[in-house]
Design an enzyme around this catalytic site. Structure first.
Site, PDB file in Angstrom:
ATOM      1  N   ILE A   1       0.810  -1.167   0.031  1.00  0.00           N
ATOM      2  CA  ILE A   1      -0.041   0.005  -0.062  1.00  0.00           C
ATOM      3  C   ILE A   1       0.767   0.986   0.141  1.00  0.00           C
ATOM      4  CG2 ILE A   1      -1.940   1.223   1.054  1.00  0.00           C
ATOM      5  CD1 ILE A   1      -2.589  -1.632   0.174  1.00  0.00           C
TER       6      ILE A   1
ATOM      7  N   ASP B   1      -6.864  12.237  13.438  1.00  0.00           N
ATOM      8  CA  ASP B   1      -8.196  11.939  14.090  1.00  0.00           C
ATOM      9  C   ASP B   1      -9.473  12.469  13.330  1.00  0.00           C
ATOM     10  OD1 ASP B   1     -10.292  10.841  15.874  1.00  0.00           O
ATOM     11  OD2 ASP B   1      -9.791  12.442  17.310  1.00  0.00           O
TER      12      ASP B   1
ATOM     13  N   GLU C   1     -18.919  10.821  14.593  1.00  0.00           N
ATOM     14  CA  GLU C   1     -18.465   9.741  15.522  1.00  0.00           C
ATOM     15  C   GLU C   1     -18.054  10.393  16.660  1.00  0.00           C
ATOM     16  OE1 GLU C   1     -15.025   7.822  17.678  1.00  0.00           O
ATOM     17  OE2 GLU C   1     -15.291   9.729  16.568  1.00  0.00           O
ATOM     18  N   GLU C   2     -17.408  11.971  16.451  1.00  0.00           N
ATOM     19  CA  GLU C   2     -17.114  12.591  17.794  1.00  0.00           C
ATOM     20  C   GLU C   2     -18.109  13.219  18.444  1.00  0.00           C
ATOM     21  OE1 GLU C   2     -13.978  12.974  18.049  1.00  0.00           O
ATOM     22  OE2 GLU C   2     -12.801  12.683  16.425  1.00  0.00           O
TER      23      GLU C   2
ATOM     24  N   HIS D   1      -7.700  16.331  19.117  1.00  0.00           N
ATOM     25  CA  HIS D   1      -8.828  17.273  19.289  1.00  0.00           C
ATOM     26  C   HIS D   1      -8.382  18.778  19.201  1.00  0.00           C
ATOM     27  CE1 HIS D   1     -12.213  14.159  20.707  1.00  0.00           C
ATOM     28  NE2 HIS D   1     -11.525  13.888  19.421  1.00  0.00           N
TER      29      HIS D   1
END
Length: 513
Positions: free
Chosen positions: A44, A137, A171-172, A297
């Site tokens: 990959i 993220d 998702e967060e 974050h």
């Protein structure tokens, strides 16, 4: 990846399609062991994964600095990934949901082929927090999964199992998108997903190497089958002499909704706000007593917040797992080789009046030994095109030509599901349609291919006020648009106007590469 605090708030706030702790976990059987036959995963290219991350960074920069739920940057991210997958031949769909007054999206991509009753699904959340672009993220997991999906297409990989990928929204905010997807699947469809692989934060700048604790060796194992997934994921790291530690199945990422339904799961993780210990720094390198991701974050989770070595190792481990767990399919048939046939001599479960709307009072479709009939030199019903049986409008001849012909409206018959391989190309069949001059345009004979997302008419013959003598003919149609899908063949005939003498038949159905 959501924080544990955010997860608790998000789960409590969700009123519809929620991830509900304590939900029944018996719907999905355990994942099977990897097939004995497998082909090696390809390399990959890290450069390709990084190029996807650069695109996600550019999208965030052009849309207020983030790719968060309800923000234009997230929809642009969905569109970017979908465009790549569509061009590679995936069957994609965008699922929308509503949360906190905004529309969110999941992207689902299916690689044509494989056993759809034994689906291996791989997922990653595509949204960021509001504070930043979310490149580690979870651009890292999203980009890695995208490039692996593209490698599957480049390699023309034909696994025994069906492969599906998901990119989740919100998702967060508490696993909203993945919960919506799993909760709204029909139980029968959900049960077809036997394994789910999740990748969230796989390029942390001060990385650890963690695998979800499928076997419960640290006290928090997953559903049956998860141990095998963990073993396969760890195998790649063993091959490159990189030690791996367990991380708990604590519902922190998008595997949570899957394991609540008893679906075997696994995944990799390189760490978030937790700090690397001295012992971990000793075996993995990096800085002790420093967060795995100092920009977790935060606005600094940009393209520079990635450890290339960790990203590359994890991408290869994911590819190895998919190729191992997916298994290699049977050798390709030669061009033109038959991959499905039905000569109607044996019962292959054709259903008459499948949708309950037929109105015919006589001459309904049946599989049987067709007996020839004629009227004043016009051949009507014919003997089978080959062998003894065919699918015909009333098999018996009766006392005269009009005894068992089609009367009173429509009759229909539909085949059992036919799972097409990824290289299916041509449908062929023998057919006949006959009528006398008391027929009209309300009479017809049609054959359609019915797929999961629509149908295609491959034969459409109408009646007329003329004698039409029956004769077996062969019809061919290109059905490559349905390759990799499950189809049915639907046959319809009608004596739709005033009473007419109408007969129709189908025989020798064949699908070839």
């Amino acid at each position: 990846m959501r924080s544990r605090i955010t997860a608790a708030v998000g789960a409590a706030a969700l009123a519809v399609s929620a991830f509900v702790p304590g939900a029944t976990a018996s719907a999905a059987p355990s994942a099977p062991a990897p097939p004995a036959t497998a082909v090696a995963a390809p390399n990959i290219p890290l450069a390709n994964v990084k190029a996807h991350l650069a695109q996600l960074q550019s999208i965030a920069s052009s849309n207020g600095g983030n790719r968060a739920h309800g923000r234009p940057g997230f929809r642009a991210s969905i569109d970017y990934v979908k465009g790549k997958l569509d061009a590679a031949g995936y069957q994609t769909s965008v699922q929308s949901f509503s949360y906190n007054g905004a529309t969110g999206y999941n992207l689902i991509a299916d690689w044509p082929g494989g056993d759809t009753n034994n689906t291996l699904m791989t997922g990653a959340h595509l949204d960021s927090v509001n504070a930043g672009p979310g490149i580690n993220d979870n651009g890292s997991g999203s980009a890695g999964n995208l490039e692996i999906a593209l490698a599957i297409a480049r390699e023309s990989y034909k696994p025994k199992r069906h492969l599906r990928f998901g990119w989740w929204g919100a998702e967060e905010l508490g696993l909203i998108g993945s919960s919506h997807y799993v909760d709204t699947l029909a139980a029968a469809e959900r049960s077809k997903i036997k394994s789910y692989l999740n990748f969230d934060m796989i390029g942390s700048p001060n990385p650890g190497y963690f695998a979800y604790d499928g076997d419960g060796s640290s006290g928090s194992g997953g559903p049956a089958g998860s141990a095998e997934i963990e073993r396969v994921l760890r195998a790649y790291f063993t091959s490159i002499n990189v030690p791996v530690e367990d991380t708990a199945f604590d519902g922190r990422s998008d595997y949570g909704p899957f394991i609540e339904y008893g679906i075997a799961a696994g995944g990799l993780f390189t760490g978030a706000e937790g700090r690397k210990t001295a012992a971990q720094a000793q075996k993995w390198g990096g800085q002790a007593n420093v967060a795995y991701d100092r920009c977790y974050h935060a606005s600094c989770d940009t393209s520079s917040n990635i450890n290339d070595t960790a990203l590359d190792r994890n991408d290869q481990a994911i590819a190895n797992a998919i190729w191992t767990l997916g298994g290699s399919g049977d050798p390709d048939p030669e061009p033109g080789e038959t991959i499905y046939s039905d000569d109607l001599e044996t019962d292959k479960s054709w259903a008459v009046n499948p949708d309950g709307t037929d109105t015919a009072t006589a001459g309904k479709f049946e599989r049987g030994a067709s007996q020839a009939t004629s009227y004043s030199g016009t051949s009507l019903q014919l003997a089978a095109a080959g062998g003894s049986n065919a699918l015909v409008t009333g098999a018996s001849a009766g006392t005269d030509a009009g005894t068992n012909d089609l009367d009173g409206g429509k009759t229909s018959a539909q085949s059992a599901p036919i799972a097409l391989p990824a290289d299916a190309k041509t449908l062929s069949f023998a057919w006949n349609f006959a009528h006398l001059n008391n027929s009209g345009t309300d009479d017809y004979f049609r054959v359609r291919v019915v797929g999961p997302n629509g149908s295609t008419t491959v034969l459409d013959q109408g009646g007329s006020a003329a004698n039409r003598s029956g004769a077996w003919q062969t019809q061919t149609a290109n059905i490559s648009a349905y390759a990799g899908q499950s189809i049915r063949i639907l046959v319809e005939a009608a004596d739709g106007g005033t009473g007419s003498l109408v007969e129709a038949g189908l025989d020798n159905v064949k699908i070839t590469k």
